[in-house]
Each structure stands twice: as structure tokens, then as C-alpha cells.
Motif scaffolding. Sequence first.
Motif, PDB file in Angstrom:
ATOM      1  N   VAL A 158     -12.660  27.569   1.328  1.00  0.00           N
ATOM      2  CA  VAL A 158     -11.702  27.227   0.276  1.00  0.00           C
ATOM      3  C   VAL A 158     -11.237  28.412  -0.761  1.00  0.00           C
ATOM      4  O   VAL A 158     -12.073  29.549  -0.640  1.00  0.00           O
ATOM      5  CB  VAL A 158     -12.079  25.975  -0.629  1.00  0.00           C
ATOM      6  CG1 VAL A 158     -12.295  24.801   0.067  1.00  0.00           C
ATOM      7  CG2 VAL A 158     -13.216  26.506  -1.460  1.00  0.00           C
ATOM      8  N   ASP A 159     -10.035  28.292  -1.266  1.00  0.00           N
ATOM      9  CA  ASP A 159      -9.821  29.333  -2.116  1.00  0.00           C
ATOM     10  C   ASP A 159     -10.353  29.409  -3.713  1.00  0.00           C
ATOM     11  O   ASP A 159     -10.296  30.186  -4.331  1.00  0.00           O
ATOM     12  CB  ASP A 159      -8.323  29.192  -2.425  1.00  0.00           C
ATOM     13  CG  ASP A 159      -7.523  29.447  -1.196  1.00  0.00           C
ATOM     14  OD1 ASP A 159      -7.596  30.445  -0.339  1.00  0.00           O
ATOM     15  OD2 ASP A 159      -6.917  28.478  -0.528  1.00  0.00           O
ATOM     16  N   ARG A 160     -10.664  28.120  -4.009  1.00  0.00           N
ATOM     17  CA  ARG A 160     -11.328  27.864  -5.288  1.00  0.00           C
ATOM     18  C   ARG A 160     -12.134  26.539  -5.418  1.00  0.00           C
ATOM     19  O   ARG A 160     -11.648  25.724  -4.727  1.00  0.00           O
ATOM     20  CB  ARG A 160     -10.312  27.778  -6.245  1.00  0.00           C
ATOM     21  CG  ARG A 160     -10.655  27.726  -8.166  1.00  0.00           C
ATOM     22  CD  ARG A 160     -11.594  28.780  -8.313  1.00  0.00           C
ATOM     23  NE  ARG A 160     -10.753  29.907  -8.436  1.00  0.00           N
ATOM     24  CZ  ARG A 160     -10.582  30.701  -9.527  1.00  0.00           C
ATOM     25  NH1 ARG A 160     -11.327  30.592 -10.642  1.00  0.00           N
ATOM     26  NH2 ARG A 160      -9.745  31.688  -9.704  1.00  0.00           N
ATOM     27  N   LEU A 161     -13.257  26.646  -6.027  1.00  0.00           N
ATOM     28  CA  LEU A 161     -14.327  25.566  -5.971  1.00  0.00           C
ATOM     29  C   LEU A 161     -14.346  25.099  -7.533  1.00  0.00           C
ATOM     30  O   LEU A 161     -14.700  25.983  -8.466  1.00  0.00           O
ATOM     31  CB  LEU A 161     -15.460  25.669  -5.521  1.00  0.00           C
ATOM     32  CG  LEU A 161     -16.341  24.493  -5.383  1.00  0.00           C
ATOM     33  CD1 LEU A 161     -16.961  24.846  -3.842  1.00  0.00           C
ATOM     34  CD2 LEU A 161     -17.077  23.819  -6.398  1.00  0.00           C
ATOM     35  N   VAL A 162     -13.768  24.014  -8.091  1.00  0.00           N
ATOM     36  CA  VAL A 162     -13.928  23.633  -9.254  1.00  0.00           C
ATOM     37  C   VAL A 162     -14.991  22.331  -9.419  1.00  0.00           C
ATOM     38  O   VAL A 162     -15.081  21.396  -8.763  1.00  0.00           O
ATOM     39  CB  VAL A 162     -12.648  22.818  -9.837  1.00  0.00           C
ATOM     40  CG1 VAL A 162     -12.627  22.079 -11.169  1.00  0.00           C
ATOM     41  CG2 VAL A 162     -11.610  23.981  -9.785  1.00  0.00           C
ATOM     42  N   ILE A 163     -15.934  22.872 -10.405  1.00  0.00           N
ATOM     43  CA  ILE A 163     -16.995  21.768 -10.674  1.00  0.00           C
ATOM     44  C   ILE A 163     -16.802  21.083 -11.923  1.00  0.00           C
ATOM     45  O   ILE A 163     -16.358  21.834 -12.861  1.00  0.00           O
ATOM     46  CB  ILE A 163     -18.692  22.625 -10.936  1.00  0.00           C
ATOM     47  CG1 ILE A 163     -18.666  23.125  -9.335  1.00  0.00           C
ATOM     48  CG2 ILE A 163     -19.474  21.549 -11.314  1.00  0.00           C
ATOM     49  CD1 ILE A 163     -19.957  23.798  -9.594  1.00  0.00           C
ATOM     50  N   VAL A 164     -16.748  19.838 -12.043  1.00  0.00           N
ATOM     51  CA  VAL A 164     -16.616  19.057 -13.143  1.00  0.00           C
ATOM     52  C   VAL A 164     -17.979  18.483 -13.645  1.00  0.00           C
ATOM     53  O   VAL A 164     -18.372  17.671 -12.884  1.00  0.00           O
ATOM     54  CB  VAL A 164     -15.541  17.747 -12.981  1.00  0.00           C
ATOM     55  CG1 VAL A 164     -15.317  17.264 -14.214  1.00  0.00           C
ATOM     56  CG2 VAL A 164     -14.051  18.363 -12.557  1.00  0.00           C
ATOM     57  N   GLY A 210     -10.095   3.426 -14.504  1.00  0.00           N
ATOM     58  CA  GLY A 210     -10.717   2.121 -15.020  1.00  0.00           C
ATOM     59  C   GLY A 210     -11.681   1.587 -14.243  1.00  0.00           C
ATOM     60  O   GLY A 210     -12.381   0.802 -14.396  1.00  0.00           O
ATOM     61  N   LEU A 211     -11.854   2.234 -12.806  1.00  0.00           N
ATOM     62  CA  LEU A 211     -12.797   1.902 -11.964  1.00  0.00           C
ATOM     63  C   LEU A 211     -14.153   2.484 -12.244  1.00  0.00           C
ATOM     64  O   LEU A 211     -15.176   2.351 -11.509  1.00  0.00           O
ATOM     65  CB  LEU A 211     -12.345   2.177 -10.482  1.00  0.00           C
ATOM     66  CG  LEU A 211     -11.177   1.164 -10.085  1.00  0.00           C
ATOM     67  CD1 LEU A 211     -10.616   1.510  -8.557  1.00  0.00           C
ATOM     68  CD2 LEU A 211     -11.577  -0.205 -10.228  1.00  0.00           C
ATOM     69  N   PHE A 212     -13.909   3.818 -12.931  1.00  0.00           N
ATOM     70  CA  PHE A 212     -14.887   4.807 -13.343  1.00  0.00           C
ATOM     71  C   PHE A 212     -15.882   5.355 -12.062  1.00  0.00           C
ATOM     72  O   PHE A 212     -15.749   6.329 -12.188  1.00  0.00           O
ATOM     73  CB  PHE A 212     -16.217   3.669 -13.955  1.00  0.00           C
ATOM     74  CG  PHE A 212     -16.858   4.666 -14.862  1.00  0.00           C
ATOM     75  CD1 PHE A 212     -16.785   5.378 -16.029  1.00  0.00           C
ATOM     76  CD2 PHE A 212     -18.380   4.795 -14.509  1.00  0.00           C
ATOM     77  CE1 PHE A 212     -17.479   6.339 -16.710  1.00  0.00           C
ATOM     78  CE2 PHE A 212     -19.285   5.638 -15.278  1.00  0.00           C
ATOM     79  CZ  PHE A 212     -19.070   6.272 -16.440  1.00  0.00           C
ATOM     80  N   ILE A 213     -16.499   4.598 -11.541  1.00  0.00           N
ATOM     81  CA  ILE A 213     -17.254   5.160 -10.032  1.00  0.00           C
ATOM     82  C   ILE A 213     -17.170   4.366  -8.868  1.00  0.00           C
ATOM     83  O   ILE A 213     -17.039   5.022  -7.751  1.00  0.00           O
ATOM     84  CB  ILE A 213     -18.549   5.341 -10.661  1.00  0.00           C
ATOM     85  CG1 ILE A 213     -19.494   6.143  -9.496  1.00  0.00           C
ATOM     86  CG2 ILE A 213     -19.437   4.057 -10.628  1.00  0.00           C
ATOM     87  CD1 ILE A 213     -20.630   6.443  -9.908  1.00  0.00           C
ATOM     88  N   GLY A 261     -17.097   9.562 -16.113  1.00  0.00           N
ATOM     89  CA  GLY A 261     -16.709   8.806 -14.612  1.00  0.00           C
ATOM     90  C   GLY A 261     -16.479   9.491 -13.570  1.00  0.00           C
ATOM     91  O   GLY A 261     -15.749  10.641 -13.726  1.00  0.00           O
ATOM     92  N   LEU A 262     -16.605   9.126 -12.284  1.00  0.00           N
ATOM     93  CA  LEU A 262     -16.064   9.909 -11.380  1.00  0.00           C
ATOM     94  C   LEU A 262     -14.699   9.923 -11.065  1.00  0.00           C
ATOM     95  O   LEU A 262     -14.157  11.055 -10.877  1.00  0.00           O
ATOM     96  CB  LEU A 262     -16.839   9.196 -10.073  1.00  0.00           C
ATOM     97  CG  LEU A 262     -16.453   9.753  -8.539  1.00  0.00           C
ATOM     98  CD1 LEU A 262     -16.783  11.267  -8.608  1.00  0.00           C
ATOM     99  CD2 LEU A 262     -17.015   9.317  -7.446  1.00  0.00           C
ATOM    100  N   ALA A 263     -13.891   9.036 -11.379  1.00  0.00           N
ATOM    101  CA  ALA A 263     -12.497   9.015 -11.304  1.00  0.00           C
ATOM    102  C   ALA A 263     -11.719   9.920 -12.330  1.00  0.00           C
ATOM    103  O   ALA A 263     -11.287  10.609 -11.824  1.00  0.00           O
ATOM    104  CB  ALA A 263     -11.822   7.579 -11.704  1.00  0.00           C
ATOM    105  N   ALA A 264     -12.247   9.895 -13.667  1.00  0.00           N
ATOM    106  CA  ALA A 264     -11.857  10.885 -14.535  1.00  0.00           C
ATOM    107  C   ALA A 264     -12.328  12.082 -14.185  1.00  0.00           C
ATOM    108  O   ALA A 264     -11.555  13.136 -14.384  1.00  0.00           O
ATOM    109  CB  ALA A 264     -12.084  10.485 -16.046  1.00  0.00           C
ATOM    110  N   GLY A 265     -13.331  12.308 -13.657  1.00  0.00           N
ATOM    111  CA  GLY A 265     -13.905  13.581 -13.295  1.00  0.00           C
ATOM    112  C   GLY A 265     -12.999  14.139 -12.152  1.00  0.00           C
ATOM    113  O   GLY A 265     -12.557  15.538 -12.403  1.00  0.00           O
TER     114      GLY A 265
END
Length: 197
Positions: A30-36, A182-185, A68-72
Motif C-alpha cells: 500500500v501507499d500508506r498505512l493508518v493505525i487508529v 451506532g453499531l460500535f463493533i 468503537g470499530l465503526a468510528a475508528g
Amino acid sequence: MKNYICAIVVIYHPDIERLNALLVATIAMVDRLVIVDNGSDLDIREELLIELQEKGLLTYLLMDNNIGLAAGLNQGITWAMENNFTHVLLLDQDSIPQENMVKNLLLAADKIESDGINLAAVGSKHFDPRTGYISSFDQPKIKSFGLENDKESSYYEVGYLQSSGALISIKTLNILGLMDTGLFIHHIDQEWCLRAS
């Protein structure tokens, strides 16, 4: 036009050894990897930050707590949008992509779009080395959405893809929207795929 791929990994108290294996495998594709980081322990943050400084091509977004996963995922996707990437590759913190996975996903995406199909996402099968289980794309057909599996094709049109290993274009995300926070994970990928269908 060249594709610019941004991999997004949301972490929460990860196994550092497995996460490092993910980083090494993914950075080459990949060109960039973002870790949240959804609020890992301080010692994990310190160890991870050392790794990030050594490797380059990484962006580290530290959240104050577990959003949460969705927001992340949305944090990473928004970063990719703001930085003019064409695609995002979503990965779980314990997933290790195989060599050439991104190249193969891009080839499949190009073929699907050249066949005149409106593409939401492409994804790979999953292999669990602990059990030997390989996921299947032979899902029940979702006739209400007009999706059919084509056994003769090099790709299958399915109603649902797991988020880990999914490659999604920014263009598609601009049309369909981001993940439902709203589903969080749980059921994040199912909801997004149903929306896409």
C-alpha cells in the motif's frame, strides 16, 4: 489514473507481535498505512510508536478512549479522503494479508468495473491458521437485491463481505457513506454491505 491505497487498521490492546507482522506484510502493498489506536495501554503505545518511527509510511491516530470499530474506521477513512487516496483497505488488527493481495483485489475490481458492474467493494477469503478454516464466498443468494453467484467467473457477486480484507474506493464511500457508528463493533460490515446492495 494511478491508484493510491491507504490501509486502515483499528487497534485496541493488540498483540504486538501479530500487529508487527501485519505492518510488515501490509506496508509493501500500500501507499500508506493508518493505525487508529482506540486507547491501548501506555506500554503498548510506547512500543508501537517506536516501530512506527522506524518503518515510515505510517500514520498513527491516537484516540482518547475506545470510540468503537465503526468510528475508528471512519477516522481512518476520513484521513484517507482528506489526503487524496483513491481506495482504502480495511484490516483487523490480527489479520495478516498474503503477498499480492492488494494487487489481486485491484485486478478484480478493474475486471468487475470493465464488465459494467457497479462495484461497492472487493474482498478476499479468510484463512484461520489455528483451525485451517478457509472462508467461503458461497453465501445464500440475496434475490431481493438481485445478486447472483456466478460459478464460472473469476469473481463472485455476494451480498456481504467481511470488512477485514475489503478494498473500497473513495468514490464509492462518497456515494454510500461511512460506517454506522451506532453499531460500535458488531454488524458494521453487514450493514454497510446491505446499504451497498
